[in-house]
Design a protein around this motif. Structure first.
Motif, mmCIF file in Angstrom:
data_model
loop_
_atom_site.group_PDB
_atom_site.id
_atom_site.type_symbol
_atom_site.label_atom_id
_atom_site.label_comp_id
_atom_site.label_asym_id
_atom_site.label_seq_id
_atom_site.Cartn_x
_atom_site.Cartn_y
_atom_site.Cartn_z
ATOM 1 N N TYR A 58 56.300 71.074 21.078
ATOM 2 C CA TYR A 58 54.950 71.635 21.108
ATOM 3 C C TYR A 58 54.368 71.637 19.701
ATOM 4 C CZ TYR A 58 56.282 73.439 25.720
ATOM 5 O OH TYR A 58 56.703 73.547 27.020
ATOM 6 N N GLN A 59 53.085 71.396 19.637
ATOM 7 C CA GLN A 59 52.383 71.585 18.380
ATOM 8 C C GLN A 59 52.152 73.079 18.188
ATOM 9 O OE1 GLN A 59 51.642 69.036 16.164
ATOM 10 N NE2 GLN A 59 52.857 67.837 17.625
ATOM 11 N N ILE A 78 56.228 72.308 16.342
ATOM 12 C CA ILE A 78 56.027 71.516 15.116
ATOM 13 C C ILE A 78 54.945 72.185 14.285
ATOM 14 C CG2 ILE A 78 55.349 69.280 14.185
ATOM 15 C CD1 ILE A 78 56.430 68.032 16.771
ATOM 16 N N GLN A 79 55.325 72.666 13.114
ATOM 17 C CA GLN A 79 54.402 73.351 12.217
ATOM 18 C C GLN A 79 53.815 72.370 11.212
ATOM 19 O OE1 GLN A 79 53.722 76.611 12.418
ATOM 20 N NE2 GLN A 79 55.316 77.308 13.855
#
Length: 497
Positions: free
Chosen positions: A5-6, A24-25
């Protein structure tokens, strides 16, 4: 099953299925990259090129390709670019303006009209030659050429095909227009004629319109320029408009008075204009002699020298006492080669500086060279009248403006406050490392609950208070000398440990 996931796409407070969820950072932004502090927005005239359109120029080659050969005019773009490059500038956005009487050169070849792509006298030197193929005789090549603008070639078996090829070429020198009954191709040659530059643009044409289609000075909006020059424009009625535009866009506008001006008239013109603005640097109308490699010795306004100097200087620097290149004389001093040594008295310089006018002259505080003598803008406030105030304020404000908008739309909480502080502090810290700011104690940032009460954040407001202390400029250097046979000299010896 692992899912990716974003960041922000997954509500981690409402998960049901036991699993591994990878978010995902985005990499943390710790500082903003500083904006350009040396890009020059230049408005002037030329013998070629698009009108009222910002053109990127980084060298004399770029200028020649875009605007044709230099002309012996105070308003000429190429001459101003040449002068500014010699001072250290490397980045320009150039806008060509006209008085509306300019015309495009034309020529006719076998019934087909060839029109120069742009208006101007440069089009009169364009030649077009149509040659027949030696192997495939039905195929012809049209070659358009110019000694400065270059050459282009197009091949086809009909005028329609060649005209289409020209239209598809963004660098084409001409536009081909065939009559309704398209003629056959036939070898031949023509030199275009009738191109005209027009007269000197009016003040209104230099300033332009700030509408849906922007023209003149207003075509520089959003171009990221730090400096602005309306080359050769000396009308005092334009100065306050230039100042307003400079404040809006973060430009330091370099204006000048008319050629051969007097100090009394210059002061009167400034007062009449009501000019009191840190965004405008007004140069006295003591124009400079310049030995141009195309047009020989000519008198030019001082604007390009000043803008070019700033174009190569870091924003904390003042123009004061910085040596200029290419000046071979001035109206006040005469040509250096003539041996004339007329200089400004302290009284004359004082009258100019008290009125908020600057001047290029020789000698300078550091020796016998040409330099900007005051390093001031037109503000009457002692706290804002130095070049460095204008340039630093614009640089910091534009740098903040370039990236802080990313925080709009975020949830207001302590994390947001901390992120805002981190970016601002990191940006200012980098300026210390670059020497733009003096030390880590030269700035402070407050963005927390103390200046963001709930009554304001509930309405969507977030406030960051930034204080920055600029480095001063050494304007009045005083050396106290005590000499004589009766003087007792005290010295201190330092012992190395």
């Amino acid at each position: 099953m692992t899912r990716l996931y974003q960041a922000g796409d997954l509500n981690t407070n409402s998960l049901i299925v036991p699993d591994l969820y990878v978010q995902i950072q985005k990499p943390a932004t710790l500082a903003l990259n500083g904006v350009s502090s040396g890009r020059i927005g230049l408005v002037g005239t030329a013998a070629w090129g698009p009108l009222n359109t910002p053109v990127i120029v980084g060298s004399m080659g770029d200028s020649l390709a875009a605007f044709g050969a230099k002309q012996a005019l105070a308003t000429d773009i190429g001459t101003a670019v040449n002068i500014a490059i010699l001072q250290g500038a490397t980045d320009f956005r150039c806008v060509r303006v006209s008085d509306g009487t300019d015309a495009a050169a034309t020529g006719t070849m076998a019934g087909v009209t060839l029109t120069a792509k742009y208006t101007g006298s440069a089009g009169n030197a364009i030649t077009a030659t149509l040659t027949q193929g030696t192997i495939v005789t039905t195929k012809y090549t049209l070659t358009t050429s110019h000694s400065v603008l270059g050459s282009r070639s197009y091949t086809g078996t009909t005028w329609t095909a060649i005209a289409a090829a020209i239209a598809a070429d963004t660098s084409a020198l001409v536009v081909a227009t065939a009559p309704s009954t398209v003629p056959d191709l036939a070898a031949g040659s023509v030199t275009l004629s009738g191109g005209a530059d027009g007269g000197t643009p009016t003040t209104a044409e230099f300033i332009g319109a700030d509408g849906t289609t922007r023209t003149g000075m207003y075509a520089l909006r959003g171009q990221g320029c730090a400096l602005g020059v309306l080359s050769g424009l000396t009308d005092n009625t334009a100065w306050t408009t230039m100042g307003t535009f400079g404040q809006q866009e973060g430009l330091y506008m370099i204006a000048c008075g008319p050629s051969g001006d007097t100090i009394t008239n210059a002061v009167t013109q400034k007062d009449t204009a009501g000019l009191d603005n840190y965004a405008v640097k007004l140069m006295f109308g003591d124009w400079l002699w310049w030995d141009d490699d195309t047009n020989g010795v000519m008198l030019v306004p001082p604007q390009a020298f000043v803008a070019g100097l700033f174009g190569g200087l870091s924003p904390e620097q003042s123009s004061l006492n910085k040596q200029l290149s290419g000046v071979i004389g001035s109206q006040k001093a005469g040509l250096v080669s003539s041996g004339t040594t007329q200089t400004y008295s302290d009284a004359e310089l004082g009258a100019l500086f008290e009125a908020g006018l600057d001047v290029i002259c020789n000698p300078a505080p550091g020796g016998s060279y040409w330099a900007v003598r005051g390093g001031i803008n037109t503000s009457s406030d002692d706290a804002t009248l130095d070049d460095s105030y204008t340039r630093m304020t614009n640089y910091i404000a534009e740098t903040i403006n370039s990236g802080m908008g990313a925080f709009v739309g975020d949830v207001i909480n302590d994390t947001l406050f901390g992120d805002i502080r981190a970016v601002l502090l990191g940006t200012l810290s980098n300026m210390v490392s670059a020497g733009i700011l003096g030390s880590s104690t030269a700035y402070a940032v407050v963005c927390d609950s103390t200046n963001n009460p709930q009554s304001r954040t509930a309405l969507g407001y977030v406030r960051a208070d930034v204080q920055v202390q600029y480095q001063g400029i050494n304007r009045f250097f005083v050396v106290n000398l005590q000499g004589g046979s009766s003087v007792v000299v005290s010295t201190t010896t330092t012992t190395a440990s």
